[in-house]
Each structure stands twice: as structure tokens, then as C-alpha cells.
Scaffold this active site. Structure first.
Site, mmCIF file in Angstrom:
data_model
loop_
_atom_site.group_PDB
_atom_site.id
_atom_site.type_symbol
_atom_site.label_atom_id
_atom_site.label_comp_id
_atom_site.label_asym_id
_atom_site.label_seq_id
_atom_site.Cartn_x
_atom_site.Cartn_y
_atom_site.Cartn_z
ATOM 1 N N HIS A 1 6.863 0.137 -0.644
ATOM 2 C CA HIS A 1 6.709 1.485 -1.196
ATOM 3 C C HIS A 1 5.251 1.649 -1.625
ATOM 4 C CE1 HIS A 1 10.945 2.472 -1.154
ATOM 5 N NE2 HIS A 1 11.236 1.371 -1.814
ATOM 6 N N VAL A 2 4.439 2.265 -0.787
ATOM 7 C CA VAL A 2 3.015 2.443 -1.103
ATOM 8 C C VAL A 2 2.498 3.642 -0.328
ATOM 9 C CG1 VAL A 2 2.223 0.902 0.759
ATOM 10 C CG2 VAL A 2 0.778 1.260 -1.276
#
Length: 404
Positions: A163-164
């Protein structure tokens, strides 16, 4: 008495000598012409080889430095500046995309895909690195460089997922990997996240308490309609401006709801993503991934449809989720103007790719549009504030009632 010249010894000797001279002259003329013919052919071959070498050398120099043969000769002769000038030899280039990044968007089916990837990595022998960091999508410049270097050092072929927000590798002169991602209807994603933070999923009765241990009961059991209509931070901007920053990138303005972030996200999708699918058509997404990245995703749809996987996949559904009132949906839809603009753009691009590849869709379309959504489309007024302005096309919002 007349002499017969035909039987004279002298005449007989003259004829052979004459024919012999003629043969010698022919051999001599042939010998004179043969070297000339061979020299023309050799000259043409040499010139062609020289032209190809010069052209190849020029092309190579324009795309990465001096010809490799010269570098190899320098290394062989013991030049100490070889590594200093040019760095280590380039890694072996595989004949398919060997660096893939899946910067997964929260509550867009990412856990479902990660389970599939674990099975596929074991089957196809590629390196899968799945980060457990869920709450740090925005990075400092130093953190970006460190993460990109770490990703680049993973043994190839690899698939990295976390998650980035989008990372621009080329900005720091690092080789850009292939990006993939999946998004979903923005309100559907918001509802899934809202209830997941409070009550978790079917994997465990108490897993939501582990994820949000500091959440008090009055917040945990806050009615979603109250949250939306009374402008609680969790249900307002910038919190609901969630999907676009994953594609816009690490620039501070990417977190501000507006046209700038929207357009930059669209540009990155076109320039840096091999595929961005929509969760509502997940089977088609998996088919396209199998077609575009066969060394990673071959057989993925068979796994997804297998009974054993279905048992695991069903455990990721959010519990206690319900649909807000019509009034609350109307307000929320207004706040998500840019999110819906981006979602519709991605969906159109996804359908265009399916058409180009000639993929026959296997996704089931809804048989009808829910009545309350048709009513919502009719009752949605023009906003008074520009910040509240939204596209009122709700044709795709039917996924709110269909997908958990």
C-alpha cells in the site's frame, strides 16, 4: 608431283601449337578476370560490414555509452577505470517484464489478489515480496530512494506489492518497473473501509480490535449516516479523496482534491501502468493479467475459481456492512467528484484494452439498476459550492448493492 600438305609433318605441328596458344591465352585472360571479380565482391562485403559496425556503434553510443566490445577489451587489458567509469555489468535482461510493482489500493480486492499471488509465485518460481506496511503510503524523498533501491535489488523476476502511492523511479535515475493495480467504485470502497475498520472481516471475530485497538465504542458504533451528514472527518475531504493519490504520486499536491491531482493520476495511468483494472470485473482483470504477464499469472483464473481458493477468498469479506440512506449517498457522491471522474476514466481505459486484445468478457452485468439509485440520479441537485460539484452519472453505482 604435288605434295599433300595435310600429311606434312610441319603442318601437323603448326596446328597443335596454334590451338595451344589459344588455350593459354584464354587461361591467362580468365586468370586476369577472376581476381577482379573476387575483389569487387570482397570490397562490397567489407564495406557492408563496416557500415553495419559503424551504424551499430553509433546507435549503441546514443543509447548507453561506448560499444560493449570496446569495454570488454578494456577490461581484458586490465584497465582499472572500467568499473569506475561504467559501473558493474548490466544484469541479465529477461525476455519479459521481470520487475512488476502492484501498489495496491486499500479495500480494492488487494487481499484477494495477494492470496492468488502467493500461490502463483510458488507455481511459476518468481520472487514475491508483499510488504506488511499498511499505514505509510506517503514517503519522504529519502524514504522513496531507499524503497526504490530495495525494490530494484530483489532477484528477478519479481513482483513487489505494498500500500504505497506511486513512485517515480526514473526521477531518481532508477529503472522503472511495470506497474499494475485494481480500483473499485469509490463509494463502495469507502463503505467497505468504514465497516472493516470497525468490525473486520470473516477471518476472525476479534481481528478488528487488533487493527484499531484505540478506537472507542462511540466511534466504533457511529452511525454512518451521522458520520456523512454531520461532516465527521472520516467521511469528508480529504479523507474520502483516497484512490487518486495512489496514482498521482508523492507530490504534496497529490493529496489535495482537485483537477491537478486528477490529471496527473490519469497521465501516470497512461504512461506507467501496464494495466489498471476494476474490481467489479475481477475475472476479466485476471484474464488480462494472464494475457499480458503470462510468466506471473498463467492459470490464475483456474485457481480463482477452484473450491479451495473460494473458501479462503470468502474470509476476506467485510462484516456488518450496510448501505447509507439516499440523502447520505447523495452528499457522499458530491464529495467524491474527482474520485468518480478518475474511476470512470480507468474503467473506460480497461474496456478499451479488453477490446484491443479481443477479450470476451466473462463478467456478469447487473440485470437491473437499483431503484433508489435511479431516484438518486433524478433528485441530485446542482451543487451550490464548486467544491461540492460532482458528475451526476450514477449508472455505475449499482455495484454498491452487488459486491460486499
Amino acid at each position: 608431283m604435288m605434295k599433300n600438305f595435310s600429311s606434312s609433318p610441319l603442318h601437323n605441328n603448326q596446328i597443335p601449337n596454334q590451338s595451344g596458344r589459344e588455350r593459354n591465352n584464354k587461361k591467362y585472360s580468365l586468370l586476369l578476370t577472376l581476381p577482379w571479380r573476387f575483389s569487387l565482391r570482397g570490397y562490397g562485403f567489407c564495406m557492408a560490414a563496416l557500415f553495419l559496425f559503424c551504424f551499430g556503434s553509433l546507435f549503441y553510443q546514443l543509447n548507453g555509452g561506448p560499444p560493449k566490445i570496446l569495454l570488454d577489451i578494456r577490461q581484458y587489458l586490465g584497465e582499472s577505470t572500467y568499473l569506475d567509469d561504467h559501473g558493474p555489468p548490466a544484469p541479465r535482461v529477461l525476455p519479459f517484464p521481470s520487475q512488476v510493482v502492484y501498489n495496491r489500493v486499500g479495500k480494492c480486492g488487494s487481499r484477494t489478489v495477494v492470496i492468488l499471488l502467493r500461490l502463483l509465485a510458488e507455481k511459476h518460481q518468481f520472487s514475491l515480496v508483499s510488504s506488511d506496511i499498511h499505514n505509510k503510503t506517503r514517503l519522504t524523498k529519502h524514504e522513496q530512494v531507499d524503497l526504490m533501491k530495495n525494490i530494484s535489488n530483489i532477484p528477478q523476476p519479481f513482483l513487489y506489492t505494498r500500500h504505497v502511492h506511486f513512485l517515480n523511479f526514473t526521477r531518481f535515475r532508477i529503472e522503472q518497473p511495470v506497474y499494475i493495480n485494481i480500483i473499485r467504485d469509490p463509494i463502495n470502497r469507502f463503505l467497505s473501509n468504514y465497516f472493516f475498520r470497525r468490525f473486520g472481516d470473516w477471518r476472525g471475530e476479534q481481528n478488528h480490535l487488533i487493527r484499531t485497538p484505540g478506537m472507542k465504542d462511540d466511534e466504533r458504533y457511529l452511525d454512518i449516516n451521522v458520520c456523512i451528514l454531520e461532516n465527521y472527518p472520516e467521511c469528508s475531504n480529504p479523507k474520502v479523496f483516497y484512490i487518486i493519490p495512489y496514482f498521482c504520486g508523492q507530490h504534496p499536491q497529490c493529496r489535495e482534491p482537485g483537477v491537478w491531482a486528477l490529471e496527473r493520476a490519469k497521465q501516470n495511468v497512461l504512461e506507467n501502468y501496464l494495466l489498471v483494472g476494476v474490481l467489479e470485473e475481477l475475472e476479466d482483470v485476471l484474464l488480462l493479467l494472464e494475457r499480458l504477464l503470462p510468466h506471473y499469472f498463467t492459470g490464475v483464473l483456474n485457481i480463482y475459481k477452484s473450491p479451495d481458493y473460494r473458501k479462503m477468498g470468502n474470509m476476506t469479506g467485510t462484516v456488518r456492512k450496510h448501505t447509507p440512506t439516499l440523502e447520505a449517498l447523495q452528499v457522499l457522491y458530491h464529495r467524491m467528484r474527482y474520485e468518480y471522474d478518475f474511476y470512470n476514466f480507468v474503467r473506460d481505459q480497461f474496456h478499451l484494452m479488453k477490446k484491443k486484445i479481443g477479450l470476451k468478457s466473462v463478467s456478469q452485468t447487473p440485470a437491473y439498476s437499483p431503484a433508489f439509485l435511479r431516484e438518486l440520479a433524478l433528485r441530485t441537485p446542482e451543487p451550490l459550492d464548486e467544491d461540492e460539484e460532482l458528475d451526476t452519472d450514477l449508472d455505475d453505482a449499482n455495484s454498491w448493492l452487488i459486491h460486499p
